[in-house]
Design an enzyme around this catalytic site. Structure first.
Site, PDB file in Angstrom:
ATOM      1  N   GLY A  21      75.939  85.289 -43.574  1.00 39.45           N
ATOM      2  CA  GLY A  21      75.217  85.786 -44.750  1.00 39.45           C
ATOM      3  C   GLY A  21      74.985  87.276 -44.631  1.00 39.45           C
ATOM      4  O   GLY A  21      73.973  87.720 -44.075  1.00 39.45           O
ATOM      5  N   ALA A  22      75.957  88.069 -45.145  1.00 40.24           N
ATOM      6  CA  ALA A  22      75.887  89.527 -44.990  1.00 40.24           C
ATOM      7  C   ALA A  22      75.139  90.153 -46.168  1.00 40.24           C
ATOM      8  O   ALA A  22      75.610  91.095 -46.806  1.00 40.24           O
ATOM      9  CB  ALA A  22      77.303  90.098 -44.872  1.00 40.24           C
ATOM     10  N   GLY A  23      73.947  89.612 -46.477  1.00 37.52           N
ATOM     11  CA  GLY A  23      73.111  90.161 -47.538  1.00 37.52           C
ATOM     12  C   GLY A  23      72.053  91.076 -46.939  1.00 37.52           C
ATOM     13  O   GLY A  23      72.246  91.654 -45.862  1.00 37.52           O
ATOM     14  N   LYS A 196      53.613  80.569 -45.466  1.00 40.07           N
ATOM     15  CA  LYS A 196      54.444  81.453 -46.303  1.00 40.07           C
ATOM     16  C   LYS A 196      54.756  80.779 -47.639  1.00 40.07           C
ATOM     17  O   LYS A 196      54.790  81.431 -48.676  1.00 40.07           O
ATOM     18  CB  LYS A 196      55.731  81.821 -45.554  1.00 40.07           C
ATOM     19  CG  LYS A 196      56.512  82.881 -46.326  1.00 40.07           C
ATOM     20  CD  LYS A 196      57.254  83.861 -45.483  1.00 40.07           C
ATOM     21  CE  LYS A 196      57.744  85.025 -46.342  1.00 40.07           C
ATOM     22  NZ  LYS A 196      59.064  85.463 -45.965  1.00 40.07           N
TER      23      LYS A 196
HETATM   24  N1  LIG Z   1      65.343  90.139 -48.202  1.00 39.36           N
HETATM   25  C1  LIG Z   1      64.158  89.953 -47.664  1.00 39.36           C
HETATM   26  O1  LIG Z   1      63.372  90.883 -47.535  1.00 39.36           O
HETATM   27  C2  LIG Z   1      63.755  88.588 -47.159  1.00 39.36           C
HETATM   28  C3  LIG Z   1      62.535  88.468 -46.466  1.00 39.36           C
HETATM   29  C4  LIG Z   1      62.159  87.214 -45.994  1.00 39.36           C
HETATM   30  C5  LIG Z   1      62.978  86.119 -46.178  1.00 39.36           C
HETATM   31  N2  LIG Z   1      64.148  86.278 -46.860  1.00 39.36           N
HETATM   32  C6  LIG Z   1      64.973  85.090 -47.062  1.00 39.36           C
HETATM   33  O2  LIG Z   1      66.222  85.293 -46.424  1.00 39.36           O
HETATM   34  C7  LIG Z   1      67.257  84.629 -47.167  1.00 39.36           C
HETATM   35  C8  LIG Z   1      68.326  85.664 -47.520  1.00 39.36           C
HETATM   36  O3  LIG Z   1      67.739  86.640 -48.363  1.00 39.36           O
HETATM   37  P1  LIG Z   1      68.497  87.990 -48.752  1.00 39.36           P
HETATM   38  O4  LIG Z   1      67.518  88.806 -49.501  1.00 39.36           O
HETATM   39  O5  LIG Z   1      69.164  88.577 -47.567  1.00 39.36           O
HETATM   40  O6  LIG Z   1      69.595  87.401 -49.781  1.00 39.36           O
HETATM   41  P2  LIG Z   1      70.973  88.058 -50.217  1.00 39.36           P
HETATM   42  O7  LIG Z   1      70.861  89.551 -50.167  1.00 39.36           O
HETATM   43  O8  LIG Z   1      71.378  87.411 -51.484  1.00 39.36           O
HETATM   44  O9  LIG Z   1      71.970  87.634 -49.050  1.00 39.36           O
HETATM   45  C9  LIG Z   1      72.528  86.358 -48.912  1.00 39.36           C
HETATM   46  C10 LIG Z   1      73.944  86.546 -48.428  1.00 39.36           C
HETATM   47  O10 LIG Z   1      74.511  85.297 -48.088  1.00 39.36           O
HETATM   48  C11 LIG Z   1      75.870  85.342 -48.483  1.00 39.36           C
HETATM   49  N3  LIG Z   1      76.433  83.993 -48.566  1.00 39.36           N
HETATM   50  C12 LIG Z   1      76.153  83.017 -49.465  1.00 39.36           C
HETATM   51  N4  LIG Z   1      76.899  81.920 -49.208  1.00 39.36           N
HETATM   52  C13 LIG Z   1      77.671  82.214 -48.125  1.00 39.36           C
HETATM   53  C14 LIG Z   1      78.658  81.494 -47.382  1.00 39.36           C
HETATM   54  N5  LIG Z   1      79.017  80.253 -47.741  1.00 39.36           N
HETATM   55  N6  LIG Z   1      79.252  82.104 -46.337  1.00 39.36           N
HETATM   56  C15 LIG Z   1      78.919  83.365 -45.994  1.00 39.36           C
HETATM   57  N7  LIG Z   1      77.985  84.109 -46.662  1.00 39.36           N
HETATM   58  C16 LIG Z   1      77.381  83.534 -47.716  1.00 39.36           C
HETATM   59  C17 LIG Z   1      75.818  86.045 -49.824  1.00 39.36           C
HETATM   60  O11 LIG Z   1      77.070  86.501 -50.203  1.00 39.36           O
HETATM   61  P3  LIG Z   1      77.327  86.893 -51.746  1.00 39.36           P
HETATM   62  O12 LIG Z   1      76.531  88.127 -51.996  1.00 39.36           O
HETATM   63  O13 LIG Z   1      78.803  87.119 -51.751  1.00 39.36           O
HETATM   64  O14 LIG Z   1      76.886  85.734 -52.565  1.00 39.36           O
HETATM   65  C18 LIG Z   1      74.853  87.182 -49.501  1.00 39.36           C
HETATM   66  O15 LIG Z   1      75.531  88.274 -48.914  1.00 39.36           O
HETATM   67  C19 LIG Z   1      66.561  84.043 -48.418  1.00 39.36           C
HETATM   68  O16 LIG Z   1      66.234  82.706 -48.209  1.00 39.36           O
HETATM   69  C20 LIG Z   1      65.298  84.870 -48.539  1.00 39.36           C
HETATM   70  O17 LIG Z   1      64.252  84.190 -49.211  1.00 39.36           O
HETATM   71  C21 LIG Z   1      64.561  87.484 -47.348  1.00 39.36           C
END
Ligand SMILES: NC(=O)c1ccc[n+]([C@@H]2O[C@H](COP(=O)([O-])OP(=O)(O)OC[C@H]3O[C@@H](n4cnc5c(N)ncnc54)[C@H](OP(=O)(O)O)[C@@H]3O)[C@@H](O)[C@H]2O)c1
Length: 315
Positions: A21-23, A196
């Site tokens: 998950g490269a988000g 949370k």
């Molecule tokens: N961001 C924060 O500050 C934060 C803080 C606490 C908790 N969280 C939690 O952490 C989780 C991720 O959040 P985020 O903000 O990082 O989300 P995000 O930016 O949407 O990142 C998710 C990543 O997962 C990738 N992905 C989805 N399906 C995949 C697969 N089958 N194989 C490989 N990669 C895949 C997505 O790719 P695509 O873009 O190509 O779809 C995207 O790059 C969530 O549950 C969120 O609630 C986030």
């Protein structure tokens, strides 16, 4: 600008980390762990590039370049100390299903998803594997394809979900402490996940429905109409789940303290709605409502909020 020094890696097999998950959160961790010791697992298709190239804007405002290699999809996955799963909640189980047979059975899998439900399904699907959950207050977002902003420094608590994760918790925590992020073991991870969940359930749907920053929900008539019934339902459910449940008034106080402390922030749910992406409502108020159904509790406010948020996105 050169990246700041990392602490010395101390883990037994060289401090290697895989990230699925490269988000936003995945990139924050990848750029915060020792360089050259991290790989992203790409989706099943061959990645367009060999590396994920971006800049990390640290919480102090300075920017650092990051170049994180993708694993070769045709090769076995490299031996690693742990796998961080940083997809959204709905993607975590299908993403793991796609790759897990390529992973050794003893590799610890750390789940970073918000809300509840996905962690339980993954732990039930692979009960023999060491599965852990992380609850993080770090904040990160990707305003563009090549920039990740570390919006707020926080901390990450990690605890075990399956029996085989118990003995590897200290090693996983030590391994992740080699990053620039703060990481702690959490023996009561279920309680932490619920804490949370309460905050997310009390803030996120209102910010999405009212299209406002966190602090602005507090004086809104829609919030004032529904927050007490919502907290009653959360209290009722926690008690039925056998958890240490604060009173409904104490839950409201917790929610409002966080809303005031993050008054100018846009919640991830509002951000998802604004981009017409699926929200994590099914793992927050939707999870609460469905647990209520399973336990014969009528949790109408959570159900109403989940239905209304679902109706906001068309994906
Ligand atoms: N961001 C924060 O500050 C934060 C803080 C606490 C908790 N969280 C939690 O952490 C989780 C991720 O959040 P985020 O903000 O990082 O989300 P995000 O930016 O949407 O990142 C998710 C990543 O997962 C990738 N992905 C989805 N399906 C995949 C697969 N089958 N194989 C490989 N990669 C895949 C997505 O790719 P695509 O873009 O190509 O779809 C995207 O790059 C969530 O549950 C969120 O609630 C986030």
């Amino acid at each position: 600008m050169a990246a700041p020094r990392h602490q010395e890696a101390t883990s037994a097999s060289g401090g290697f980390t895989l990230i699925l998950g490269a988000g936003a959160i995945g990139r924050l961790w990848a750029a915060s762990l020792p360089p050259q010791r991290v790989r992203f697992i790409p989706r099943d298709t061959v990645p367009a590039a060999r590396c994920c190239e971006y800049r990390l804007q640290a919480a102090d405002g300075n920017q650092y370049p990051a170049s994180i290699p993708y694993c070769e999809t045709a090769q076995p996955l490299p031996r690693a100390d742990c796998l961080l799963v940083t997809t959204k909640a709905a993607d975590a189980l299908p993403a793991l299903e796609r790759h897990i047979t390529r992973l050794p059975r003893d590799i610890p899998v750390v789940l970073f998803q918000n809300g509840m439900g996905s962690q339980q399904r993954i732990a039930a699907r692979w009960p023999e594997r060491p599965i852990l959950a992380a609850v993080t207050t770090e904040g990160a977002n990707n305003p563009s394809a090549h920039l990740t902003i570390h919006a707020g420094r926080g901390q990450t608590s990690i605890g075990s979900l399956t029996p085989n994760a118990e003995h590897c918790l200290p090693t996983v925590v030590r391994h992740l402490q080699n990053s620039r992020l703060r990481v702690f073991p959490e023996p009561e991870i279920h309680q932490r996940l619920w804490q949370k969940l309460i905050v997310n359930a009390g803030i996120n749907p209102f910010t999405a429905l009212l299209n406002c920053v966190n602090g602005d929900i507090l004086a809104h008539p829609f919030y004032l109409q529904h927050i007490d019934p919502l907290c009653q339902e959360l209290h009722q459910l926690m008690a039925r789940e056998g958890l240490n449940s604060p009173s409904a008034d104490a839950l409201r106080e917790t929610i409002e303290t966080v809303a005031r402390a993050t008054a100018l922030n846009t919640s991830s749910m509002r951000a998802d709605v604004l981009k017409n992406r699926p929200t994590e409502i099914d793992y927050i108020n939707g999870y609460v409502a469905s647990r209520g159904e399973a336990l014969n509790l009528e949790l109408a406010t959570n159900r109403m909020l989940a239905e209304r948020v679902r109706a906001l996105t068309h994906c």
